[in-house]
Design a protein around this motif. Structure first.
Motif, short mmCIF file in Angstrom:
data_model
loop_
_atom_site.label_atom_id
_atom_site.label_comp_id
_atom_site.label_asym_id
_atom_site.label_seq_id
_atom_site.Cartn_x
_atom_site.Cartn_y
_atom_site.Cartn_z
N PRO A 23 0.25 119.19 4.69
CA PRO A 23 -0.87 119.09 3.74
C PRO A 23 -1.75 117.90 4.11
O PRO A 23 -1.41 117.13 5.01
N HIS A 24 -2.86 117.73 3.41
CA HIS A 24 -3.72 116.57 3.65
C HIS A 24 -3.13 115.31 3.04
O HIS A 24 -2.18 115.35 2.25
N LYS A 25 -3.68 114.17 3.44
CA LYS A 25 -3.28 112.88 2.88
C LYS A 25 -3.56 112.86 1.38
O LYS A 25 -4.51 113.48 0.90
N ASN A 26 -2.72 112.17 0.62
CA ASN A 26 -2.82 112.14 -0.85
C ASN A 26 -2.84 113.56 -1.41
O ASN A 26 -3.78 113.96 -2.10
N PRO A 27 -1.80 114.35 -1.11
CA PRO A 27 -1.82 115.76 -1.50
C PRO A 27 -1.86 115.97 -3.00
O PRO A 27 -1.25 115.21 -3.77
N ASP A 28 -2.60 117.00 -3.40
CA ASP A 28 -2.73 117.36 -4.81
C ASP A 28 -1.89 118.60 -5.09
O ASP A 28 -1.07 119.02 -4.27
N GLY A 29 -2.09 119.20 -6.26
CA GLY A 29 -1.29 120.35 -6.66
C GLY A 29 -1.45 121.54 -5.73
O GLY A 29 -0.47 122.25 -5.44
N ASP A 30 -2.66 121.78 -5.25
CA ASP A 30 -2.89 122.90 -4.35
C ASP A 30 -2.22 122.67 -3.00
O ASP A 30 -1.63 123.58 -2.41
N ALA A 31 -2.30 121.43 -2.50
CA ALA A 31 -1.69 121.12 -1.21
C ALA A 31 -0.18 121.22 -1.27
O ALA A 31 0.46 121.82 -0.38
N ILE A 32 0.44 120.65 -2.30
CA ILE A 32 1.89 120.71 -2.42
C ILE A 32 2.35 122.13 -2.77
O ILE A 32 3.33 122.65 -2.21
N GLY A 33 1.66 122.78 -3.68
CA GLY A 33 2.04 124.15 -4.05
C GLY A 33 1.96 125.12 -2.90
O GLY A 33 2.84 125.95 -2.68
N SER A 34 0.89 125.01 -2.11
CA SER A 34 0.71 125.94 -0.99
C SER A 34 1.71 125.70 0.13
O SER A 34 2.27 126.64 0.71
N THR A 35 1.97 124.41 0.45
CA THR A 35 2.93 124.12 1.52
C THR A 35 4.34 124.54 1.12
O THR A 35 5.07 125.13 1.93
N ASP A 56 2.87 109.85 0.15
CA ASP A 56 3.47 110.27 -1.12
C ASP A 56 2.44 111.00 -1.98
O ASP A 56 1.23 111.01 -1.69
N TYR A 57 2.92 111.59 -3.06
CA TYR A 57 2.05 112.34 -3.96
C TYR A 57 2.52 112.10 -5.40
O TYR A 57 3.60 111.53 -5.63
N PRO A 58 1.73 112.52 -6.39
CA PRO A 58 2.00 112.14 -7.79
C PRO A 58 3.34 112.64 -8.32
O PRO A 58 3.83 113.72 -7.95
N LYS A 59 3.89 111.86 -9.23
CA LYS A 59 5.17 112.19 -9.85
C LYS A 59 5.11 113.52 -10.60
O LYS A 59 6.12 114.25 -10.65
N PHE A 60 3.95 113.87 -11.16
CA PHE A 60 3.89 115.09 -11.96
C PHE A 60 3.99 116.36 -11.11
O PHE A 60 4.04 117.47 -11.65
N LEU A 61 4.05 116.20 -9.77
CA LEU A 61 4.25 117.35 -8.89
C LEU A 61 5.67 117.42 -8.34
O LEU A 61 6.01 118.37 -7.61
N LYS A 62 6.50 116.47 -8.70
CA LYS A 62 7.80 116.36 -8.04
C LYS A 62 8.91 117.20 -8.68
O LYS A 62 10.09 117.02 -8.37
N TRP A 63 8.54 118.13 -9.53
CA TRP A 63 9.48 119.10 -10.08
C TRP A 63 9.39 120.43 -9.34
O TRP A 63 10.24 121.31 -9.53
N ILE A 64 8.37 120.61 -8.52
CA ILE A 64 8.10 121.92 -7.90
C ILE A 64 9.28 122.30 -6.99
O ILE A 64 9.80 121.47 -6.25
N PRO A 65 9.72 123.56 -7.02
CA PRO A 65 10.88 123.98 -6.24
C PRO A 65 10.75 123.64 -4.75
O PRO A 65 9.77 124.01 -4.11
#
Length: 338
Positions: A23-35, A56-65
Motif C-alpha cells: 500500500p502507499h505510505k500512511n495507509p488509510d482504510g482503502d489501502a489496508i482493506g484492499s491489500t 504504520d497505520y491508525p489503530k482504528f484499522l488494526k482489527w481488520i482480519p
C-alpha cells in the motif's frame, strides 16, 4: 481492465508465486482493506503472499482480519527487504507512483518481480507490467472485488475478504455519500454483505473509536478554522505544538478537513498539518462539485489525487504556506463562486 491484462494475470497466477502486496505510505482504510482482501484471496489460491507497508497505520484499522501479518517496513526492515527481494510478483495497491511509498521506493525500483498496479488515482506512472487503473472507481477495494471477478473467482470471496473490502469501500466513499459511489458500488457492497461483511460492526469500529485526546484535537482544529466567504473556502491549521498538546496519534486527524465542507456554501476545504519530523506541512484538500483539488494540488503543492480529494505538501511554515494559499484563491474565484 483490458482482456489482455486479465489473461496475462490469469497466466501469471496459474502457478504458485511469491507475492508482495504494497500500500502507499500512511495507509488509510482503502489501502489496508484492499491489500488484506487481496492477500487473503491469493493465499486461498495457494500463493505465498505478504503485505509490506511502508510505515504504520491508525489503530482504528488494526482489527481488520489479517492485520497482524502485515510487515512494517520501518520496524521490520530486514524481513521486509527479504520478502521484496524474493518476490516473483509485486502488487501495488491504492497508489500509482513509486514516490508514494517513501523509503521503500529504491527497493521496489530494483526488484526483479512482475509488477501489477491496482489503483483509482489520476495520472498513473508506467512502472507496472499489468495495470488496472480506473479513476471513475469509488475505491481500490471495489477494484479488488472486480479483479477477483475478472479472474472468475467472485464465488471464492469469503467472510474475511468481504470484511476487508467493505471497510475500504465504506471509508473511501465517506460512508457512501461521495459522488464516486455508483449503483455498481452498492451492488458490490450488497454482495459483500451477503458474503459475511458485518456492515454495522465495521462502521462502529472505524468511526466510534475516538479517544478524548482526539476529540480535543478536533476542537482545536475547528477553533483554528478560517472561513473565506469571498472564495467559498475554508482552511484549518494544526501546528506540531498543538498536535503534541493533544497527544496526537497516527490517524487522529483523519476526516478533519471534511468539516469545512459541512458549512453552507463552502466548496473548497483544506487542512495544513505541521510535521516537524519530516520537515514539511502535510496538506489535505477537499471540494464539492467540479472544482478539481487534484489539479490545484499538482500545480501548487506537489501533490495530487482525485477531483474532489487530494493531498499535497509544503516545505514552508504554516504562516507562509497559508499566505501563499490565500494569494492563489483570487485566480480561482470565478470557479469557486460560480
Amino acid at each position: 481492465m483490458n482482456l489482455k491484462d486479465i489473461n496475462t494475470l490469469k497466466t501469471l497466477l496459474s502457478t504458485p508465486q511469491k507475492i508482495v502486496i504494497v500500500p502507499h505510505k500512511n495507509p488509510d482504510g482503502d489501502a489496508i482493506g484492499s491489500t488484506l482482501g487481496l492477500c487473503h484471496y491469493l493465499q486461498n489460491e495457494g500463493h505465498k503472499a505478504t503485505i509490506v507497508s511502508p510505515n504504520d497505520y491508525p489503530k482504528f484499522l488494526k482489527w481488520i482480519p489479517g492485520n497482524d501479518s502485515i510487515l512494517n517496513f520501518e520496524k521490520e526492515n530486514y524481513q521486509s527487504k527479504d520478502r521484496i527481494n524474493e518476490a516473483s510478483v509485486i502488487f501495488t495497491l491504492d497508489f500509482n507512483h513509486l514516490g508514494r511509498i517513501g523509503q521503500m521506493q529504491p527497493f521496489l525500483e530494483e526488484a526483479n518481480a512482475t509488477f501489477v498496479m491496482v489503483d483509482h488515482h489520476q495520472e498513473p506512472a508506467d512502472y507496472a507490467s499489468i495495470m488496472y487503473s480506473d479513476v471513475s472507481m469509488s475505491s481500490t477495494c471495489e477494484m479488488v472485488y472486480n479483479l477477483i471477478e475478472f479472474l472468475g473467482d467472485v464465488s471464492k470471496i469469503d467472510t474475511k475478504i468481504a470484511n476487508c473490502l467493505y471497510t475500504g469501500i465504506m471509508t473511501d466513499t465517506g460512508s457512501f455519500r461521495f459522488a464516486s459511489t455508483t449503483s455498481r458500488t452498492h451492488e458490490v457492497v450488497a454482495d459483500l454483505i451477503k458474503k459475511g461483511a458485518k456492515n454495522a460492526e465495521i462502521h462502529h469500529k472505524i468511526y466510534n473509536a475516538n479517544t478524548p485526546s482526539r476529540l480535543h484535537l478536533l476542537g482545536c482544529a475547528l477553533k483554528n478554522m478560517v472561513i473565506l466567504r469571498e472564495f467559498n473556502t475554508v482552511y484549518i491549521t494544526l501546528s506540531q505544538e498543538e498536535l503534541d498538546t493533544y497527544n496526537y496519534q497516527k490517524g487522529d486527524t483523519e476526516g478533519f478537513v471534511n468539516y469545512g465542507l459541512t458549512l453552507e456554501g463552502i466548496k473548497f476545504a483544506v487542512i495544513f498539518i505541521e510535521n516537524k519530523e519530516e520537515g514539511i506541512l502535510k496538506i489535505s484538500l477537499r471540494s464539492i462539485g467540479d472544482f478539481s483539488v487534484n489539479e490545484f494540488s499538482r500545480k501548487h503543492f506537489s501533490g495530487g489525487g482525485h477531483t474532489n480529494a487530494a493531498g499535497g505538501k509544503s516545505d514552508d511554515s504554516i504562516e507562509a504556506t497559508t499566505r501563499y494559499f490565500v494569494s492563489l484563491l483570487e485566480n480561482y474565484k470565478e470557479e469557486l463562486t460560480a
